[in-house]
Motif scaffolding. Structure first.
Motif, PDB file in Angstrom:
ATOM      1  N   VAL A  93     -14.386 -35.774  29.138  1.00  0.00           N
ATOM      2  CA  VAL A  93     -13.877 -34.539  28.537  1.00  0.00           C
ATOM      3  C   VAL A  93     -12.502 -34.364  29.517  1.00  0.00           C
ATOM      4  CG1 VAL A  93     -13.986 -31.771  28.360  1.00  0.00           C
ATOM      5  CG2 VAL A  93     -15.966 -33.216  28.114  1.00  0.00           C
ATOM      6  N   VAL A  94     -11.282 -34.157  28.775  1.00  0.00           N
ATOM      7  CA  VAL A  94     -10.010 -34.041  29.554  1.00  0.00           C
ATOM      8  C   VAL A  94      -9.567 -32.599  28.997  1.00  0.00           C
ATOM      9  CG1 VAL A  94      -7.767 -34.852  29.723  1.00  0.00           C
ATOM     10  CG2 VAL A  94      -9.545 -36.436  29.358  1.00  0.00           C
ATOM     11  N   GLU A  95      -9.154 -31.907  29.915  1.00  0.00           N
ATOM     12  CA  GLU A  95      -8.505 -30.375  29.607  1.00  0.00           C
ATOM     13  C   GLU A  95      -7.017 -30.574  29.349  1.00  0.00           C
ATOM     14  OE1 GLU A  95      -8.923 -26.011  31.307  1.00  0.00           O
ATOM     15  OE2 GLU A  95     -10.180 -27.631  32.283  1.00  0.00           O
ATOM     16  N   LEU A  96      -6.601 -30.104  28.385  1.00  0.00           N
ATOM     17  CA  LEU A  96      -5.191 -30.127  28.166  1.00  0.00           C
ATOM     18  C   LEU A  96      -4.420 -28.902  28.201  1.00  0.00           C
ATOM     19  CD1 LEU A  96      -4.957 -32.160  24.708  1.00  0.00           C
ATOM     20  CD2 LEU A  96      -5.016 -32.952  27.014  1.00  0.00           C
ATOM     21  N   PRO A 129      -3.904 -34.767  35.534  1.00  0.00           N
ATOM     22  CA  PRO A 129      -3.789 -36.244  35.574  1.00  0.00           C
ATOM     23  C   PRO A 129      -4.538 -36.709  36.909  1.00  0.00           C
ATOM     24  CG  PRO A 129      -1.777 -35.464  35.588  1.00  0.00           C
ATOM     25  CD  PRO A 129      -2.776 -34.118  35.566  1.00  0.00           C
ATOM     26  N   SER A 130      -5.393 -37.783  36.796  1.00  0.00           N
ATOM     27  CA  SER A 130      -5.852 -38.073  38.076  1.00  0.00           C
ATOM     28  C   SER A 130      -5.270 -39.007  38.676  1.00  0.00           C
ATOM     29  CB  SER A 130      -7.119 -39.358  37.426  1.00  0.00           C
ATOM     30  OG  SER A 130      -7.710 -40.054  38.355  1.00  0.00           O
ATOM     31  N   PHE A 184       1.034 -31.068  24.021  1.00  0.00           N
ATOM     32  CA  PHE A 184      -0.106 -31.070  25.151  1.00  0.00           C
ATOM     33  C   PHE A 184      -0.142 -32.024  26.021  1.00  0.00           C
ATOM     34  CE2 PHE A 184      -1.579 -29.156  21.142  1.00  0.00           C
ATOM     35  CZ  PHE A 184      -2.062 -27.852  21.486  1.00  0.00           C
ATOM     36  N   ALA A 185      -0.534 -31.761  27.382  1.00  0.00           N
ATOM     37  CA  ALA A 185      -0.525 -32.903  28.188  1.00  0.00           C
ATOM     38  C   ALA A 185      -2.040 -32.493  29.298  1.00  0.00           C
ATOM     39  CB  ALA A 185       0.767 -32.484  29.364  1.00  0.00           C
ATOM     40  N   PRO A 203       0.713 -38.438  31.245  1.00  0.00           N
ATOM     41  CA  PRO A 203      -0.212 -39.240  31.799  1.00  0.00           C
ATOM     42  C   PRO A 203      -1.668 -38.417  31.881  1.00  0.00           C
ATOM     43  CG  PRO A 203       1.561 -38.373  33.265  1.00  0.00           C
ATOM     44  CD  PRO A 203       1.841 -37.940  32.068  1.00  0.00           C
ATOM     45  N   LEU A 204      -2.708 -39.419  31.710  1.00  0.00           N
ATOM     46  CA  LEU A 204      -4.129 -39.090  31.901  1.00  0.00           C
ATOM     47  C   LEU A 204      -4.315 -39.591  33.389  1.00  0.00           C
ATOM     48  CD1 LEU A 204      -5.659 -40.219  28.837  1.00  0.00           C
ATOM     49  CD2 LEU A 204      -6.169 -38.089  30.019  1.00  0.00           C
ATOM     50  N   ASP A 205      -3.992 -40.619  33.719  1.00  0.00           N
ATOM     51  CA  ASP A 205      -4.208 -41.265  35.038  1.00  0.00           C
ATOM     52  C   ASP A 205      -2.853 -42.220  35.182  1.00  0.00           C
ATOM     53  OD1 ASP A 205      -4.687 -43.879  33.579  1.00  0.00           O
ATOM     54  OD2 ASP A 205      -6.810 -43.550  34.209  1.00  0.00           O
TER      55      ASP A 205
END
Ligand code: FMN
Length: 401
Positions: free
Chosen positions: A301-304, A286-287, A281-282, A202-204
Protein backbone atom coordinates in the motif's frame (compact mmCIF):
# COMPACT_ATOMS: atom_id res chain seq x y z
CA UNK A 1 7.61 22.98 -44.05
CA UNK A 2 4.18 24.24 -45.02
CA UNK A 3 3.51 24.35 -48.79
CA UNK A 4 3.40 28.15 -48.73
CA UNK A 5 6.86 28.46 -47.22
CA UNK A 6 9.67 29.81 -49.33
CA UNK A 7 12.02 27.03 -50.23
CA UNK A 8 14.87 27.96 -52.55
CA UNK A 9 18.30 27.23 -51.16
CA UNK A 10 21.64 28.13 -52.67
CA UNK A 11 24.24 25.87 -51.08
CA UNK A 12 27.83 27.12 -51.20
CA UNK A 13 30.43 24.42 -50.64
CA UNK A 14 34.03 25.33 -49.87
CA UNK A 15 37.18 23.24 -49.73
CA UNK A 16 37.26 21.24 -46.51
CA UNK A 17 37.06 17.57 -45.62
CA UNK A 18 33.46 18.09 -44.45
CA UNK A 19 32.45 18.82 -48.07
CA UNK A 20 31.24 15.21 -48.36
CA UNK A 21 28.56 16.01 -45.73
CA UNK A 22 27.04 18.52 -48.16
CA UNK A 23 25.66 15.51 -50.08
CA UNK A 24 23.53 14.54 -47.09
CA UNK A 25 22.48 18.15 -46.59
CA UNK A 26 21.20 18.32 -50.18
CA UNK A 27 19.30 15.06 -49.72
CA UNK A 28 17.67 16.23 -46.48
CA UNK A 29 16.92 19.71 -47.80
CA UNK A 30 15.29 18.30 -50.93
CA UNK A 31 13.20 15.95 -48.78
CA UNK A 32 12.13 18.92 -46.64
CA UNK A 33 10.84 20.68 -49.75
CA UNK A 34 13.76 22.90 -50.78
CA UNK A 35 14.95 23.28 -54.33
CA UNK A 36 18.74 23.36 -54.02
CA UNK A 37 21.29 24.93 -56.34
CA UNK A 38 24.94 24.40 -55.59
CA UNK A 39 27.97 26.65 -55.96
CA UNK A 40 31.40 25.13 -55.29
CA UNK A 41 34.74 26.80 -54.80
CA UNK A 42 37.57 25.44 -56.89
CA UNK A 43 39.08 23.88 -53.74
CA UNK A 44 35.75 22.13 -53.00
CA UNK A 45 35.97 20.28 -56.33
CA UNK A 46 39.14 18.62 -55.01
CA UNK A 47 37.07 16.99 -52.26
CA UNK A 48 33.83 15.99 -54.03
CA UNK A 49 32.76 16.03 -57.65
CA UNK A 50 30.22 18.42 -59.16
CA UNK A 51 28.66 15.35 -60.81
CA UNK A 52 27.57 13.94 -57.43
CA UNK A 53 26.09 17.26 -56.38
CA UNK A 54 24.40 17.82 -59.73
CA UNK A 55 22.78 14.39 -59.46
CA UNK A 56 21.63 14.94 -55.88
CA UNK A 57 20.36 18.47 -56.42
CA UNK A 58 18.96 17.79 -59.88
CA UNK A 59 20.41 21.13 -60.95
CA UNK A 60 23.50 22.37 -62.69
CA UNK A 61 26.39 23.00 -60.28
CA UNK A 62 28.23 26.29 -60.64
CA UNK A 63 31.98 26.26 -60.13
CA UNK A 64 33.42 28.82 -62.48
CA UNK A 65 32.57 32.52 -62.50
CA UNK A 66 33.56 32.99 -66.13
CA UNK A 67 31.98 29.97 -67.79
CA UNK A 68 29.37 30.62 -70.47
CA UNK A 69 26.04 31.16 -68.67
CA UNK A 70 23.07 28.90 -69.56
CA UNK A 71 20.74 31.85 -69.97
CA UNK A 72 21.59 35.44 -70.67
CA UNK A 73 21.76 36.58 -67.11
CA UNK A 74 24.58 37.41 -64.76
CA UNK A 75 24.67 34.19 -62.82
CA UNK A 76 26.03 35.33 -59.46
CA UNK A 77 23.38 38.04 -59.35
CA UNK A 78 20.55 35.82 -60.57
CA UNK A 79 21.42 33.08 -58.06
CA UNK A 80 21.71 35.66 -55.28
CA UNK A 81 18.23 36.92 -56.13
CA UNK A 82 16.82 33.42 -56.58
CA UNK A 83 17.89 32.29 -53.08
CA UNK A 84 15.43 32.40 -50.19
CA UNK A 85 18.32 31.26 -48.03
CA UNK A 86 22.03 30.98 -48.72
CA UNK A 87 23.79 28.21 -46.82
CA UNK A 88 27.57 27.84 -46.81
CA UNK A 89 28.45 24.33 -45.60
CA UNK A 90 31.20 23.62 -45.03
CA UNK A 91 32.57 27.13 -44.65
CA UNK A 92 36.36 27.13 -44.62
CA UNK A 93 38.41 29.61 -42.60
CA UNK A 94 39.39 31.09 -45.97
CA UNK A 95 35.81 31.64 -47.18
CA UNK A 96 34.78 33.00 -43.78
CA UNK A 97 37.66 35.49 -43.95
CA UNK A 98 36.72 36.51 -47.47
CA UNK A 99 33.04 36.97 -46.67
CA UNK A 100 33.91 39.02 -43.57
CA UNK A 101 36.14 41.30 -45.67
CA UNK A 102 33.82 41.70 -48.64
CA UNK A 103 36.14 39.84 -50.98
CA UNK A 104 34.31 38.44 -54.00
CA UNK A 105 36.91 36.72 -56.15
CA UNK A 106 34.97 33.57 -57.00
CA UNK A 107 31.41 32.53 -57.71
CA UNK A 108 30.60 31.58 -54.11
CA UNK A 109 31.84 34.76 -52.45
CA UNK A 110 30.48 37.01 -55.23
CA UNK A 111 27.03 35.48 -54.86
CA UNK A 112 27.13 35.85 -51.06
CA UNK A 113 27.99 39.51 -51.43
CA UNK A 114 25.14 40.04 -53.90
CA UNK A 115 22.60 38.14 -51.80
CA UNK A 116 20.10 39.95 -49.56
CA UNK A 117 18.43 36.80 -48.21
CA UNK A 118 19.36 35.21 -44.86
CA UNK A 119 22.77 33.56 -44.85
CA UNK A 120 23.53 30.48 -42.73
CA UNK A 121 27.21 29.66 -42.31
CA UNK A 122 28.38 26.26 -41.03
CA UNK A 123 32.11 26.49 -40.27
CA UNK A 124 34.38 23.43 -40.46
CA UNK A 125 38.08 23.47 -39.78
CA UNK A 126 40.97 22.30 -37.68
CA UNK A 127 40.78 23.34 -34.00
CA UNK A 128 43.75 25.72 -34.18
CA UNK A 129 42.26 27.44 -37.25
CA UNK A 130 38.90 27.68 -35.45
CA UNK A 131 40.39 29.07 -32.23
CA UNK A 132 42.64 31.51 -34.05
CA UNK A 133 41.58 35.03 -33.00
CA UNK A 134 41.54 36.07 -36.66
CA UNK A 135 38.88 33.45 -37.45
CA UNK A 136 36.93 34.37 -34.30
CA UNK A 137 37.07 38.04 -35.25
CA UNK A 138 35.83 37.22 -38.76
CA UNK A 139 32.94 35.22 -37.30
CA UNK A 140 31.99 38.10 -35.01
CA UNK A 141 32.12 40.44 -38.01
CA UNK A 142 29.78 38.18 -39.97
CA UNK A 143 27.38 37.94 -36.99
CA UNK A 144 27.42 41.74 -36.67
CA UNK A 145 26.40 41.93 -40.33
CA UNK A 146 23.45 39.61 -39.63
CA UNK A 147 24.90 36.32 -40.91
CA UNK A 148 23.69 33.28 -38.95
CA UNK A 149 27.02 31.67 -38.07
CA UNK A 150 26.53 28.25 -36.48
CA UNK A 151 28.74 26.88 -33.75
CA UNK A 152 31.05 23.94 -34.32
CA UNK A 153 31.02 20.58 -32.55
CA UNK A 154 33.82 19.19 -30.43
CA UNK A 155 35.27 15.86 -31.45
CA UNK A 156 38.02 14.07 -33.30
CA UNK A 157 38.78 15.97 -36.49
CA UNK A 158 40.05 14.56 -39.78
CA UNK A 159 43.54 15.83 -38.91
CA UNK A 160 43.52 13.77 -35.69
CA UNK A 161 43.15 16.74 -33.31
CA UNK A 162 40.43 16.63 -30.69
CA UNK A 163 38.60 19.89 -30.12
CA UNK A 164 36.10 22.32 -31.60
CA UNK A 165 35.99 22.92 -35.33
CA UNK A 166 33.89 20.01 -36.55
CA UNK A 167 30.91 20.99 -38.69
CA UNK A 168 27.56 20.30 -37.00
CA UNK A 169 25.56 17.49 -38.65
CA UNK A 170 23.55 18.29 -41.83
CA UNK A 171 20.19 17.69 -40.14
CA UNK A 172 20.98 20.43 -37.63
CA UNK A 173 22.21 22.84 -40.33
CA UNK A 174 18.93 22.22 -42.17
CA UNK A 175 16.93 23.26 -39.09
CA UNK A 176 18.64 26.67 -39.19
CA UNK A 177 17.94 27.00 -42.92
CA UNK A 178 14.26 26.22 -42.33
CA UNK A 179 14.14 28.76 -39.51
CA UNK A 180 15.85 31.35 -41.70
CA UNK A 181 13.09 31.09 -44.33
CA UNK A 182 10.21 30.71 -41.90
CA UNK A 183 10.99 33.27 -39.21
CA UNK A 184 8.79 36.32 -39.02
CA UNK A 185 9.06 39.66 -37.27
CA UNK A 186 5.99 38.81 -35.16
CA UNK A 187 7.96 36.15 -33.30
CA UNK A 188 11.54 37.39 -33.48
CA UNK A 189 11.59 39.22 -30.15
CA UNK A 190 9.42 36.75 -28.29
CA UNK A 191 10.47 34.34 -25.59
CA UNK A 192 8.53 31.14 -25.21
CA UNK A 193 8.43 28.46 -22.55
CA UNK A 194 7.22 24.99 -23.49
CA UNK A 195 6.84 21.99 -21.21
CA UNK A 196 6.92 18.45 -22.56
CA UNK A 197 6.93 14.81 -21.61
CA UNK A 198 6.01 12.82 -18.54
CA UNK A 199 7.27 13.16 -14.99
CA UNK A 200 8.66 10.45 -12.74
CA UNK A 201 7.54 10.42 -9.13
CA UNK A 202 9.90 8.20 -7.14
CA UNK A 203 8.63 5.30 -5.06
CA UNK A 204 12.13 4.33 -4.03
CA UNK A 205 15.62 4.89 -5.54
CA UNK A 206 14.91 2.56 -8.48
CA UNK A 207 11.15 2.79 -9.10
CA UNK A 208 8.80 5.57 -10.05
CA UNK A 209 5.24 6.34 -11.01
CA UNK A 210 5.20 7.75 -14.54
CA UNK A 211 2.80 8.07 -17.45
CA UNK A 212 2.63 7.35 -21.16
CA UNK A 213 3.50 10.82 -22.46
CA UNK A 214 6.19 10.62 -25.18
CA UNK A 215 6.93 14.35 -25.27
CA UNK A 216 6.31 14.42 -29.05
CA UNK A 217 3.60 17.11 -28.89
CA UNK A 218 5.67 19.44 -26.70
CA UNK A 219 8.83 18.94 -28.77
CA UNK A 220 6.86 19.65 -31.98
CA UNK A 221 5.47 22.79 -30.34
CA UNK A 222 8.92 23.99 -29.28
CA UNK A 223 10.35 23.43 -32.78
CA UNK A 224 7.41 25.24 -34.41
CA UNK A 225 7.82 28.32 -32.20
CA UNK A 226 11.60 28.33 -32.68
CA UNK A 227 11.24 28.06 -36.46
CA UNK A 228 8.94 31.08 -36.42
CA UNK A 229 11.78 33.02 -34.83
CA UNK A 230 11.07 32.89 -31.09
CA UNK A 231 13.64 32.11 -28.44
CA UNK A 232 12.43 28.88 -26.84
CA UNK A 233 13.12 27.12 -23.56
CA UNK A 234 11.85 23.58 -23.34
CA UNK A 235 11.36 22.16 -19.85
CA UNK A 236 11.30 18.45 -20.50
CA UNK A 237 10.54 15.38 -18.46
CA UNK A 238 12.44 12.17 -19.32
CA UNK A 239 11.80 11.31 -22.99
CA UNK A 240 13.51 9.36 -25.78
CA UNK A 241 13.69 12.32 -28.18
CA UNK A 242 16.79 14.16 -29.36
CA UNK A 243 17.14 17.71 -28.04
CA UNK A 244 15.91 20.01 -30.82
CA UNK A 245 18.48 22.26 -32.48
CA UNK A 246 18.65 25.84 -31.24
CA UNK A 247 16.38 25.27 -28.25
CA UNK A 248 17.49 25.43 -24.61
CA UNK A 249 16.37 22.17 -23.00
CA UNK A 250 15.99 22.05 -19.21
CA UNK A 251 15.74 18.41 -18.14
CA UNK A 252 13.60 17.67 -15.09
CA UNK A 253 12.23 14.54 -13.52
CA UNK A 254 9.42 15.20 -11.01
CA UNK A 255 6.41 17.52 -11.21
CA UNK A 256 7.88 19.67 -8.44
CA UNK A 257 11.13 20.04 -10.40
CA UNK A 258 9.14 20.95 -13.51
CA UNK A 259 7.23 23.59 -11.56
CA UNK A 260 10.47 25.01 -10.12
CA UNK A 261 12.10 25.21 -13.58
CA UNK A 262 9.00 26.89 -15.07
CA UNK A 263 8.49 29.29 -12.17
CA UNK A 264 12.11 30.47 -12.45
CA UNK A 265 11.52 31.46 -16.10
CA UNK A 266 7.84 32.32 -16.31
CA UNK A 267 8.05 36.05 -15.59
CA UNK A 268 10.46 36.61 -18.48
CA UNK A 269 8.45 34.81 -21.19
CA UNK A 270 5.75 36.14 -23.50
CA UNK A 271 4.15 32.79 -24.30
CA UNK A 272 3.97 29.58 -22.29
CA UNK A 273 2.64 26.31 -23.66
CA UNK A 274 2.05 23.61 -21.07
CA UNK A 275 2.12 20.45 -23.15
CA UNK A 276 3.75 18.18 -20.57
CA UNK A 277 1.88 15.51 -18.66
CA UNK A 278 3.06 16.17 -15.10
CA UNK A 279 1.98 13.50 -12.65
CA UNK A 280 -0.96 14.61 -10.51
CA UNK A 281 0.10 12.42 -7.59
CA UNK A 282 3.41 11.45 -6.01
CA UNK A 283 4.24 8.87 -3.32
CA UNK A 284 3.98 10.75 -0.02
CA UNK A 285 7.01 9.06 1.57
CA UNK A 286 9.36 7.63 -1.05
CA UNK A 287 11.60 4.98 0.47
CA UNK A 288 15.34 5.77 0.80
CA UNK A 289 16.21 2.19 -0.04
CA UNK A 290 14.79 -0.27 -2.56
CA UNK A 291 11.47 -1.66 -1.32
CA UNK A 292 11.97 -5.42 -0.87
CA UNK A 293 9.50 -8.09 -1.89
CA UNK A 294 7.85 -9.69 1.15
CA UNK A 295 6.85 -13.34 0.60
CA UNK A 296 4.09 -13.09 3.20
CA UNK A 297 2.45 -9.89 1.86
CA UNK A 298 0.40 -9.95 -1.35
CA UNK A 299 -0.05 -6.18 -1.44
CA UNK A 300 1.97 -3.04 -1.06
CA UNK A 301 0.00 0.00 0.00
CA UNK A 302 1.50 3.34 -1.09
CA UNK A 303 0.07 6.60 0.06
CA UNK A 304 -0.02 9.30 -2.64
CA UNK A 305 -0.21 13.03 -2.20
CA UNK A 306 -1.42 15.51 -4.77
CA UNK A 307 1.24 17.42 -6.70
CA UNK A 308 0.97 21.16 -7.31
CA UNK A 309 -0.68 22.08 -10.63
CA UNK A 310 1.96 23.86 -12.76
CA UNK A 311 -0.34 25.74 -15.13
CA UNK A 312 -2.66 26.78 -12.27
CA UNK A 313 0.24 27.97 -10.07
CA UNK A 314 1.67 30.09 -12.91
CA UNK A 315 -1.83 31.23 -13.93
CA UNK A 316 -2.01 33.00 -10.57
CA UNK A 317 1.07 35.11 -11.26
CA UNK A 318 0.39 35.59 -14.98
CA UNK A 319 0.81 39.20 -16.04
CA UNK A 320 -1.24 41.15 -18.55
CA UNK A 321 -0.22 40.41 -22.12
CA UNK A 322 1.27 37.00 -21.34
CA UNK A 323 -0.32 34.19 -23.35
CA UNK A 324 -0.69 30.75 -21.81
CA UNK A 325 -1.86 27.60 -23.53
CA UNK A 326 -2.74 24.38 -21.77
CA UNK A 327 -3.32 20.82 -22.88
CA UNK A 328 -5.97 18.54 -21.49
CA UNK A 329 -5.70 14.81 -21.97
CA UNK A 330 -9.16 13.52 -21.25
CA UNK A 331 -10.91 10.18 -21.38
CA UNK A 332 -14.48 11.51 -21.02
CA UNK A 333 -16.55 14.73 -21.37
CA UNK A 334 -13.75 16.34 -23.35
CA UNK A 335 -14.94 19.91 -23.91
CA UNK A 336 -16.65 20.25 -20.53
CA UNK A 337 -13.55 19.14 -18.60
CA UNK A 338 -11.24 21.24 -20.76
CA UNK A 339 -13.40 24.37 -20.30
CA UNK A 340 -13.28 24.12 -16.54
CA UNK A 341 -9.48 23.64 -16.65
CA UNK A 342 -9.13 26.71 -18.87
CA UNK A 343 -10.92 28.85 -16.29
CA UNK A 344 -9.20 27.31 -13.25
CA UNK A 345 -5.73 27.80 -14.76
CA UNK A 346 -6.33 31.26 -16.22
CA UNK A 347 -5.37 30.05 -19.73
CA UNK A 348 -6.01 31.77 -23.05
CA UNK A 349 -6.76 28.50 -24.79
CA UNK A 350 -6.68 24.82 -24.05
CA UNK A 351 -6.02 22.00 -26.48
CA UNK A 352 -8.16 19.06 -25.50
CA UNK A 353 -7.68 15.59 -26.81
CA UNK A 354 -9.41 12.32 -26.06
CA UNK A 355 -6.45 10.06 -25.32
CA UNK A 356 -8.58 6.96 -25.80
CA UNK A 357 -9.30 7.78 -29.47
CA UNK A 358 -7.27 5.98 -32.13
CA UNK A 359 -4.55 8.27 -33.58
CA UNK A 360 -4.68 10.69 -30.64
CA UNK A 361 -2.86 11.31 -27.40
CA UNK A 362 0.22 9.64 -25.98
CA UNK A 363 2.97 7.82 -27.87
CA UNK A 364 1.52 8.26 -31.40
CA UNK A 365 2.66 10.82 -34.02
CA UNK A 366 -0.83 12.21 -34.67
CA UNK A 367 -3.44 13.91 -32.58
CA UNK A 368 -7.16 14.71 -32.76
CA UNK A 369 -7.75 17.88 -30.82
CA UNK A 370 -10.35 20.49 -30.04
CA UNK A 371 -9.22 23.96 -29.06
CA UNK A 372 -11.33 25.67 -26.43
CA UNK A 373 -10.96 29.46 -26.19
CA UNK A 374 -11.65 31.90 -23.37
CA UNK A 375 -14.71 33.13 -25.26
CA UNK A 376 -16.19 29.66 -24.96
CA UNK A 377 -15.72 29.03 -28.66
CA UNK A 378 -14.66 25.47 -29.51
CA UNK A 379 -12.65 24.62 -32.62
CA UNK A 380 -12.78 20.94 -33.57
CA UNK A 381 -9.79 19.79 -35.61
CA UNK A 382 -9.33 16.70 -37.75
CA UNK A 383 -6.69 14.09 -37.08
CA UNK A 384 -3.32 15.54 -38.03
CA UNK A 385 0.41 15.10 -37.40
CA UNK A 386 1.56 16.60 -34.11
CA UNK A 387 3.83 18.94 -36.10
CA UNK A 388 0.78 20.19 -38.04
CA UNK A 389 -1.21 20.65 -34.84
CA UNK A 390 1.72 22.62 -33.42
CA UNK A 391 1.49 24.95 -36.46
CA UNK A 392 -2.26 25.42 -35.95
CA UNK A 393 -1.73 26.25 -32.25
CA UNK A 394 1.09 28.67 -33.15
CA UNK A 395 -1.26 30.38 -35.67
CA UNK A 396 -3.89 30.77 -32.96
CA UNK A 397 -1.31 32.17 -30.52
CA UNK A 398 -0.15 34.57 -33.24
CA UNK A 399 -3.66 35.93 -33.60
CA UNK A 400 -3.59 36.85 -29.89
CA UNK A 401 -0.18 38.58 -30.00
C1 FMN B 1 43.13 17.67 -47.07
C2 FMN B 1 42.76 19.08 -46.78
C3 FMN B 1 41.73 19.34 -45.90
C4 FMN B 1 41.38 20.64 -45.61
N1 FMN B 1 40.34 20.86 -44.74
C5 FMN B 1 40.01 22.13 -44.42
C6 FMN B 1 38.95 22.38 -43.53
O1 FMN B 1 38.29 21.47 -43.01
N2 FMN B 1 38.66 23.66 -43.22
C7 FMN B 1 39.35 24.71 -43.76
O2 FMN B 1 39.03 25.85 -43.42
N3 FMN B 1 40.34 24.49 -44.63
C8 FMN B 1 40.70 23.24 -44.99
N4 FMN B 1 41.71 23.01 -45.87
C9 FMN B 1 42.38 24.15 -46.48
C10 FMN B 1 41.54 24.74 -47.62
O3 FMN B 1 41.28 23.74 -48.58
C11 FMN B 1 42.27 25.92 -48.24
O4 FMN B 1 42.32 26.99 -47.31
C12 FMN B 1 41.60 26.38 -49.52
O5 FMN B 1 42.29 27.48 -50.02
C13 FMN B 1 40.17 26.76 -49.26
O6 FMN B 1 39.60 27.27 -50.44
P1 FMN B 1 38.11 27.76 -50.47
O7 FMN B 1 37.86 28.46 -49.18
O8 FMN B 1 38.04 28.66 -51.63
O9 FMN B 1 37.25 26.57 -50.66
C14 FMN B 1 42.08 21.71 -46.21
C15 FMN B 1 43.11 21.44 -47.11
C16 FMN B 1 43.45 20.15 -47.40
C17 FMN B 1 44.57 19.89 -48.38
Amino acid sequence: MAPTDRRRMVLGISGGIAAYKACELIRLATKAGFEVRVIMTRAATEFITPLTLRTLSNNKVVTDMFEEPERFEIEHVSLAQWADVFVVAPATANVIGKMASGIADDMLTSTVLACKSPKVIAPAMNTAMWENPITQRNIETLRDFGFIVLRTDKGQLACGDIGYGRMIPPERILQHAIRAVRRSDRWSDLRCLVTAGPTREPLDPVRFIGNRSSGKMGYAMAVELWQRGAEVTLVSGPVCLDPPEGIEVVPVSTTREMLEACAARFSSVDVAVFSAAPGDFAPADPSDSKIKKRPDAGRLVVELEQNPDIAAALGEVKRKGQITVGFAAETERLVENASSKLAAKNLDMIVANDVTAEGAGFEVDTNIASIVYRSGQVEMLDRMAKSQLAAVIADRIESLL
